[in-house]
Design a protein around this motif. Sequence first.
Motif, PDB file in Angstrom:
ATOM      1  N   VAL A  84       0.864  -1.178   0.000  1.00  0.00           N
ATOM      2  CA  VAL A  84       0.000   0.000   0.000  1.00  0.00           C
ATOM      3  C   VAL A  84       0.899   1.226   0.000  1.00  0.00           C
ATOM      4  O   VAL A  84       1.697   1.435   0.928  1.00  0.00           O
ATOM      5  N   CYS A  85       0.814   2.020  -1.057  1.00  0.00           N
ATOM      6  CA  CYS A  85       1.550   3.285  -1.136  1.00  0.00           C
ATOM      7  C   CYS A  85       0.601   4.410  -0.742  1.00  0.00           C
ATOM      8  O   CYS A  85      -0.473   4.554  -1.337  1.00  0.00           O
ATOM      9  N   ALA A  86       0.986   5.188   0.248  1.00  0.00           N
ATOM     10  CA  ALA A  86       0.144   6.266   0.745  1.00  0.00           C
ATOM     11  C   ALA A  86       0.799   7.608   0.459  1.00  0.00           C
ATOM     12  O   ALA A  86       2.031   7.730   0.468  1.00  0.00           O
ATOM     13  N   ALA A  87      -0.022   8.607   0.217  1.00  0.00           N
ATOM     14  CA  ALA A  87       0.474   9.952  -0.070  1.00  0.00           C
ATOM     15  C   ALA A  87       0.896  10.641   1.218  1.00  0.00           C
ATOM     16  O   ALA A  87       0.220  11.517   1.735  1.00  0.00           O
ATOM     17  N   GLY A  88       2.037  10.215   1.765  1.00  0.00           N
ATOM     18  CA  GLY A  88       2.585  10.827   2.956  1.00  0.00           C
ATOM     19  C   GLY A  88       2.583   9.903   4.158  1.00  0.00           C
ATOM     20  O   GLY A  88       1.769   8.985   4.263  1.00  0.00           O
ATOM     21  N   GLU A  89       3.514  10.171   5.078  1.00  0.00           N
ATOM     22  CA  GLU A  89       3.641   9.351   6.281  1.00  0.00           C
ATOM     23  C   GLU A  89       2.417   9.469   7.182  1.00  0.00           C
ATOM     24  O   GLU A  89       2.012   8.503   7.827  1.00  0.00           O
ATOM     25  N   GLY A  90       1.839  10.660   7.256  1.00  0.00           N
ATOM     26  CA  GLY A  90       0.657  10.841   8.100  1.00  0.00           C
ATOM     27  C   GLY A  90      -0.509  10.007   7.632  1.00  0.00           C
ATOM     28  O   GLY A  90      -1.200   9.361   8.438  1.00  0.00           O
ATOM     29  N   LEU A  91      -0.748  10.008   6.314  1.00  0.00           N
ATOM     30  CA  LEU A  91      -1.823   9.195   5.760  1.00  0.00           C
ATOM     31  C   LEU A  91      -1.528   7.714   5.948  1.00  0.00           C
ATOM     32  O   LEU A  91      -2.425   6.918   6.252  1.00  0.00           O
ATOM     33  N   LEU A  92      -0.260   7.325   5.798  1.00  0.00           N
ATOM     34  CA  LEU A  92       0.122   5.929   5.993  1.00  0.00           C
ATOM     35  C   LEU A  92      -0.127   5.497   7.440  1.00  0.00           C
ATOM     36  O   LEU A  92      -0.593   4.377   7.692  1.00  0.00           O
ATOM     37  N   ALA A  93       0.170   6.370   8.397  1.00  0.00           N
ATOM     38  CA  ALA A  93      -0.092   6.054   9.807  1.00  0.00           C
ATOM     39  C   ALA A  93      -1.583   5.864  10.055  1.00  0.00           C
ATOM     40  O   ALA A  93      -2.000   4.958  10.794  1.00  0.00           O
ATOM     41  N   ASP A  94      -2.414   6.717   9.436  1.00  0.00           N
ATOM     42  CA  ASP A  94      -3.867   6.570   9.570  1.00  0.00           C
ATOM     43  C   ASP A  94      -4.328   5.233   8.982  1.00  0.00           C
ATOM     44  O   ASP A  94      -5.205   4.562   9.535  1.00  0.00           O
ATOM     45  N   ILE A  95      -3.755   4.865   7.848  1.00  0.00           N
ATOM     46  CA  ILE A  95      -4.109   3.589   7.214  1.00  0.00           C
ATOM     47  C   ILE A  95      -3.765   2.431   8.139  1.00  0.00           C
ATOM     48  O   ILE A  95      -4.576   1.523   8.354  1.00  0.00           O
ATOM     49  N   ARG A  96      -2.575   2.460   8.704  1.00  0.00           N
ATOM     50  CA  ARG A  96      -2.149   1.368   9.584  1.00  0.00           C
ATOM     51  C   ARG A  96      -2.996   1.289  10.853  1.00  0.00           C
ATOM     52  O   ARG A  96      -3.121   0.212  11.454  1.00  0.00           O
ATOM     53  N   SER A  97      -3.585   2.403  11.261  1.00  0.00           N
ATOM     54  CA  SER A  97      -4.426   2.387  12.458  1.00  0.00           C
ATOM     55  C   SER A  97      -5.796   1.766  12.188  1.00  0.00           C
ATOM     56  O   SER A  97      -6.488   1.367  13.122  1.00  0.00           O
ATOM     57  N   GLY A 104       3.674  -1.214   3.780  1.00  0.00           N
ATOM     58  CA  GLY A 104       3.313   0.157   3.456  1.00  0.00           C
ATOM     59  C   GLY A 104       4.523   0.985   3.070  1.00  0.00           C
ATOM     60  O   GLY A 104       5.650   0.716   3.493  1.00  0.00           O
ATOM     61  N   HIS A 105       4.269   2.024   2.259  1.00  0.00           N
ATOM     62  CA  HIS A 105       5.360   2.887   1.800  1.00  0.00           C
ATOM     63  C   HIS A 105       4.787   4.271   1.532  1.00  0.00           C
ATOM     64  O   HIS A 105       3.683   4.414   0.999  1.00  0.00           O
ATOM     65  N   SER A 106       5.522   5.307   1.922  1.00  0.00           N
ATOM     66  CA  SER A 106       5.085   6.690   1.711  1.00  0.00           C
ATOM     67  C   SER A 106       5.577   7.208   0.371  1.00  0.00           C
ATOM     68  O   SER A 106       6.774   7.161   0.074  1.00  0.00           O
ATOM     69  N   VAL A 107       4.631   7.706  -0.434  1.00  0.00           N
ATOM     70  CA  VAL A 107       4.963   8.323  -1.722  1.00  0.00           C
ATOM     71  C   VAL A 107       4.175   9.632  -1.820  1.00  0.00           C
ATOM     72  O   VAL A 107       2.986   9.622  -2.136  1.00  0.00           O
ATOM     73  N   VAL A 291       8.528  10.193  -7.869  1.00  0.00           N
ATOM     74  CA  VAL A 291       8.838   9.025  -8.704  1.00  0.00           C
ATOM     75  C   VAL A 291       9.944   8.204  -8.053  1.00  0.00           C
ATOM     76  O   VAL A 291       9.896   6.967  -8.025  1.00  0.00           O
ATOM     77  N   ALA A 292      10.955   8.885  -7.498  1.00  0.00           N
ATOM     78  CA  ALA A 292      12.048   8.174  -6.830  1.00  0.00           C
ATOM     79  C   ALA A 292      11.536   7.407  -5.613  1.00  0.00           C
ATOM     80  O   ALA A 292      11.959   6.277  -5.355  1.00  0.00           O
ATOM     81  N   ALA A 293      10.607   8.017  -4.858  1.00  0.00           N
ATOM     82  CA  ALA A 293      10.051   7.339  -3.683  1.00  0.00           C
ATOM     83  C   ALA A 293       9.250   6.110  -4.108  1.00  0.00           C
ATOM     84  O   ALA A 293       9.314   5.052  -3.468  1.00  0.00           O
ATOM     85  N   PHE A 294       8.473   6.233  -5.187  1.00  0.00           N
ATOM     86  CA  PHE A 294       7.686   5.102  -5.671  1.00  0.00           C
ATOM     87  C   PHE A 294       8.603   3.976  -6.150  1.00  0.00           C
ATOM     88  O   PHE A 294       8.358   2.798  -5.875  1.00  0.00           O
ATOM     89  N   ARG A 295       9.668   4.353  -6.835  1.00  0.00           N
ATOM     90  CA  ARG A 295      10.612   3.349  -7.314  1.00  0.00           C
ATOM     91  C   ARG A 295      11.240   2.607  -6.135  1.00  0.00           C
ATOM     92  O   ARG A 295      11.432   1.385  -6.187  1.00  0.00           O
ATOM     93  N   SER A 296      11.556   3.339  -5.071  1.00  0.00           N
ATOM     94  CA  SER A 296      12.126   2.710  -3.875  1.00  0.00           C
ATOM     95  C   SER A 296      11.167   1.680  -3.293  1.00  0.00           C
ATOM     96  O   SER A 296      11.570   0.592  -2.880  1.00  0.00           O
ATOM     97  N   GLY A 297       9.855   2.014  -3.262  1.00  0.00           N
ATOM     98  CA  GLY A 297       8.862   1.067  -2.766  1.00  0.00           C
ATOM     99  C   GLY A 297       8.784  -0.178  -3.621  1.00  0.00           C
ATOM    100  O   GLY A 297       8.662  -1.301  -3.106  1.00  0.00           O
ATOM    101  N   LEU A 298       8.875  -0.004  -4.935  1.00  0.00           N
ATOM    102  CA  LEU A 298       8.849  -1.152  -5.844  1.00  0.00           C
ATOM    103  C   LEU A 298      10.068  -2.049  -5.639  1.00  0.00           C
ATOM    104  O   LEU A 298       9.958  -3.279  -5.630  1.00  0.00           O
ATOM    105  N   GLU A 299      11.225  -1.413  -5.474  1.00  0.00           N
ATOM    106  CA  GLU A 299      12.439  -2.198  -5.274  1.00  0.00           C
ATOM    107  C   GLU A 299      12.353  -3.020  -3.989  1.00  0.00           C
ATOM    108  O   GLU A 299      12.748  -4.193  -3.966  1.00  0.00           O
ATOM    109  N   ASP A 300      11.824  -2.415  -2.922  1.00  0.00           N
ATOM    110  CA  ASP A 300      11.665  -3.152  -1.677  1.00  0.00           C
ATOM    111  C   ASP A 300      10.720  -4.335  -1.847  1.00  0.00           C
ATOM    112  O   ASP A 300      10.943  -5.414  -1.305  1.00  0.00           O
ATOM    113  N   LEU A 301       9.663  -4.104  -2.610  1.00  0.00           N
ATOM    114  CA  LEU A 301       8.678  -5.169  -2.836  1.00  0.00           C
ATOM    115  C   LEU A 301       9.296  -6.327  -3.610  1.00  0.00           C
ATOM    116  O   LEU A 301       9.113  -7.498  -3.244  1.00  0.00           O
ATOM    117  N   PHE A 302      10.066  -6.025  -4.641  1.00  0.00           N
ATOM    118  CA  PHE A 302      10.692  -7.083  -5.445  1.00  0.00           C
ATOM    119  C   PHE A 302      11.745  -7.838  -4.642  1.00  0.00           C
ATOM    120  O   PHE A 302      11.930  -9.042  -4.814  1.00  0.00           O
TER     121      PHE A 302
END
Length: 305
Positions: A84-97, A104-107, A291-302
């Motif tokens: 799950v890629c979220a638009a920001g750490e705050g939104l990601l924290a809300d998602i995890r709650s 999860g990954h912040s983009v 784009v760099a943040a999204f690529r980082s999330g993809l690399e972690d997933l792979f």
Amino acid sequence: MRRRKWAHDRHIGRRSAQFAARVGSWLDKQEHAGGIGLTQLEWAPGAAAAFTARGMPYIMFVRDDGAFRLEERFRPVMEGAALVCAAGEGLLADIRSRFTIQQGHSVPLPIDFGGRFGSMDDVNALRSAEQAKRPDGAPPIIGIMVVTPEKGLRMYQRLLPKLLERWPEAEVHIAGGSAYPQELAHHPNARVVGHVDAATFFTGIDLHLILFETTGSWGRVIGEAGLFGVPSVTSDVGSQKEALGEGGILVDDGHDADAVIDALRSVYDDRERYGALARKHTQMVDHRRSVAAFRSGLEDLFEDR
């Protein structure tokens, strides 16, 4: 609100099966073995069903509050996503709650400022030309770009009368072509300007206000305002803190009208400094960084597979 929520949920439920069939038909014509799906917004339930039926892991991108407003509709999609890629750490924290996600990954939501508004010389020229039209002693102008029930409508109904009482010279310009801004038009200090493009809107205001009733999306309009040197006041919801940076004031409780007005007046009194900080902060949402943040999330997933 309940009626809108019910109608929205019913609409997604009806369309999801159709969308799953369309996505599935398209996938079956591709070499999808070993691939990863990607989906977001209202398409997610249908797309996720098509991916899952074919044994494909998928990425869910969350950029607004839709998954929170229709939590049970989106729970299988969110919790079934490989990432799950979220638009920001705050939104990601809300998602995890609220959801038990696998990874999860912040983009930050990308904004191609150059593609939308041209060079900084273009932006500065637009701002200078519009500000030159304002006479000496022009009233402070507060801009509200987006008004919906989720984005502050009820709060603005309470705020505008109090603002008139405490800061009577301030004008509130409200953009948007929907019916919601019209619900605020009767307030003496409100002026509904209708549908205008972001550049036109932000060149003519002194400060920007955006409040939320629910978990908010990434503050794209905060970044757009900042590009034009316009600072913002917003509420501490989701990823707004990250979007704002030091380019304005974050109000702990967006339902506290006095706190919002205090913040507006403080930002206005120091608007040159806050505006410069807001412009500097736009670098964090440049589309290349996202784009760099999204690529980082993809690399972690792979790497995990």
